[in-house]
Design an enzyme around this catalytic site. Sequence first.
Site, short mmCIF file in Angstrom:
data_model
loop_
_atom_site.label_atom_id
_atom_site.label_comp_id
_atom_site.label_asym_id
_atom_site.label_seq_id
_atom_site.Cartn_x
_atom_site.Cartn_y
_atom_site.Cartn_z
CG HIS A 1 54.25 60.06 53.70
ND1 HIS A 1 54.00 58.74 54.01
CD2 HIS A 1 54.91 60.04 52.51
CE1 HIS A 1 54.47 57.96 53.05
NE2 HIS A 1 55.04 58.72 52.13
CG ASP B 1 58.68 59.53 51.13
OD1 ASP B 1 58.16 58.40 51.09
OD2 ASP B 1 58.12 60.55 50.69
CG ASP C 1 53.35 57.28 49.22
OD1 ASP C 1 52.47 57.58 48.38
OD2 ASP C 1 54.50 57.74 49.18
CG HIS D 1 56.81 53.91 49.86
ND1 HIS D 1 56.79 54.00 51.24
CD2 HIS D 1 56.56 55.16 49.41
CE1 HIS D 1 56.53 55.24 51.60
NE2 HIS D 1 56.39 55.97 50.51
#
Length: 1021
Positions: free
Chosen positions: A36, A38, A151, A420
């Site tokens: 993951h 970001d 997420d 997000h």
Amino acid sequence: MGLLRWLPLLGQLLLLWPLAARPASPIRAFVVPHSHMDVGWVYTVQESMRAYAANVYTTVVEELVRGRQRRFIAVEQEFFRLWWDGVASEQQKQQVRQLLDEGRLEFVLGGQVMHDEAVTHLDDQILQLTEGHGFLYETFGIRPQFSWHVDPFGASATTPTLFALAGFNAHLISRIDYDLKDAMQEAQGLQFVWHGSPSLSEQQEIYTHVMDLYSYCTPSHIPFSNRSGFYWNGVAVFPEPPPDGVYPNMSEPVTVDNIHLYAEALVANVKQRAAWFRTPHVLWPWGCDKQFFNASVQFDNMDPLLEYINNRSAQFGISVQYATLNDYFQALHDFNVTWDIRDHHDFLPYSSEPQQAWTGFFTSRSTLKGLARQASALLYAGESMFTRYMWPHPRGTLDPTWALQQLQQLRWAVSEVQHHDAITGTESPKVKNMYMEHLSMGMRGVHKLMASIALDRPPGSGTGAPKNIRGPQVTPVLSVDTRPVGYSASVYNPLAWKITTIITLTVAFPSVSVTDELGRPVSAQIQNSTKDPSAYDLLILTTIPGLSYRHYKVRRTRGDQAGTRELVTPRANTLKFSRKLRNQTSQEGKLLVPVMNDCYTLLFDQDTNMLHSIQDRQSNRTVHMTQEFLEYRANGDVKQGPISDNYLFASNDTAEPSWEAVGMEMVVGTLATDVRQYFYRNITDQGYIYSIHTRLAHVHPSLAGELLCRRIEQQYQVGPLDLNREAILRTSSDLNSQQVLYSDNNGYQMQRRPYKAFKSNPIPRNYYPMVQSAFIEDDKSRLVLLAERPHGVSSQENGQVEVMLHRRLWNNLVWDLNYNLTLNDTSVVHPVLWLLLGPKSTTTALRPRSGVALQHRPVVLLKELTDEEETAIHRPHHPWPVTLPPSLHLQVLSLPGWQYSRNHAQHLKNLQRGHPEKPQVNLQRVLLRLHHLYEAGEDPVLSRPATVDLKIALRGLGSVVAVEERSLTGTWDVQTLQRWHWRTKIGQLKGHPTSPPRSPGGSIITVYPKEIRTFFIYLQQ
């Protein structure tokens, strides 16, 4: 975002739970390796690339090549594209292509980022998906077929529709309300077919998988070790990888002595999860935030562990395999289960615990939210302006390659900020600065492009430097310098409808004349500026056809104008009212001051300087209404109870008035009347903490002027706030709304939000995102709020709607402090709301179109005039306007520049042959997307299917020779797109019928309610 705050504890607790009933069939675990990553959050994109992100792709590719059984899924494209363009060798690029061909590396989702679902706009979600998908298809010929939305903080009902239109076969989400997830988990209801839109048919449904309580991370706790489990590469280190390769918190290596313990922990977790699903197929995500930066140590430990379990499959009762999402969903699809259908309701808001309502981020960093939407609107205008410039032939010396680079830079920036942890306001200050810098740079480039186009043609042929701006909400000051004789203003309407509106320029002198292209005077007024006490606001009424310009000259006038043909713009009168205390009693409406146009009468109470009521003149109904600012006081000490931060809103106390006195002035003109209210913390204060500027336009509600007449425009100033304050605007009315609020999903569809009497945290848990609109209503009238940026919105009492405008917070939670996520936002924000009031039938017709009009206001571009130009008579070129039916929105008209063949088989052949030199961008292919704004049955006229002949609508671009319908992001020919069918229970909701089967290539298009249809348009060269 980062490791879930509650996940480590959750893992420890759940591993101790007794196993529930297991499926009868052997359990098959699909181990899906992922990282993951970001795009921002705590660290900037470049910091992440340096510390770990580049190493993820470098080492994963190397390790997949080493072991044919290994798999990996890649998600966001921003990091991958940076690696591909700036790091990857030619050998690595060839290896990536080979791994994709073999299905061992899989791109899922495929957007530039994993976009937020609560506060992003539909148009921007589509943009960032289109950007990522276009790159993947052009580079590899692949089209992602599964989502991985693990997420985002809550799930919107817009998303399943968009992903179905993009060609996805399944959708995967994770963060939904904790108690709802518990219930769905217990009932084995985490998988279903989601019918996201009530107006669309089953073709736009999508199979949806909700991750269980462990979410997207591998359980970190293992009973036999003090270290976390299954994270053998440890935790990423910033700013540089450690030179010795030893990272913090590396899991114990798998050895002969502990492999059985590892196997027991993994098997126990798989069996626990299997009990929560209807099939024996278990999705087991292997990874978490910033993982697989050392894929070698990861696979070298997991390989023997999986082999060990499979060699004892009968003993353990499960089999395990590395998998992609395609492997998992294909097995699930082949199982041929009959699934329930979920209707169009969303999973918002999201709470992770009883006192943790993730509703604060609906408003956090309002300045960033506003800039993101301004950038999106500017990009939208720039795309169509450039397309109109290039077709049917370029009308100037602009370099098309440079122009496309400016658009591509802003496309990247607007896509990036949809992440997000970006537009949500949940990033660290330095990352917020990165987003804003990227947006500002992209906007400057597109400003230059638009000025070059608009001002390079008459009447903008002066030699002065262009002074270009975005929209009427941001205006330049025209210098008091006596050198220029005036300015030319080119006003571009980016919508495919004729609009009538007021644009505002701020000038340094009170005496001006305004004329149009033919030298005719235009309706205007001048008044004292709200931005600068030494300047003046110049209001100009303009009517502009779709995707067209109007050109105006603004001249400073001096002295006596008698004997000249010059008409001086009239000046508005200003009426000032003395300050009134908040608790001042009113004489029951005896001193009411009316402000009216042909649509409304607003009454203000002189005793209080507050709004008293609004009369809708069409229905002749008067609604009593007041507006005031209040503040929730946030707790900043974790020892004292729940805290508010970037994510969370945690107030159990009602909001309190934040002002003691209010002043008012009315600026009355022939074109508009402005009411300015200033709110002071103390009656003796010089500066105000809040303001409301209300504008009512004096135009007739004709077909062109209806949207302008029927809106009450308000702009607010809020801040700087005191620490640990969350500021709201509360509008209270005598509408009998029953505490039912309606708010939108991403500007696409409305959700009904009845007040819920939660036992804990009821105020924050009744907050919802408003991306573009919200309303309350009773049986006679509806009050609509339209927004140009996202906000949190709620209805805490009957007839009330409150909008959170700004937040400034600090707390001592160690997690927040470590990541600098305390939201000490000292900015002053200037959000805009438009209010509509009237019968449901009227506001139903006006709301979608007005929301689009607020988002895409005209773009104004200015240029200084010289003496020669001042007297010149110009006959500007006016190509055919682009006009669509009122129910259709031109969602995009652009030249994307993609180089791939429209024929998929040919494109794959071209990729196999390779390109020794990068081909020229393709400016022959026009991307067109149409969006029907209305739900089926919502309006007797506007909810009808809308038919348009593209040859006529686009005749200003030249002769349309071919129309090809594509998937949402353009990568599929819809004639060849065949999505998986998932069996559902007979008789469940199927929605309204949509378009009948379509014959390819025709120029006459019929768009049914809520459809979004995408086309490639080819024009005669």
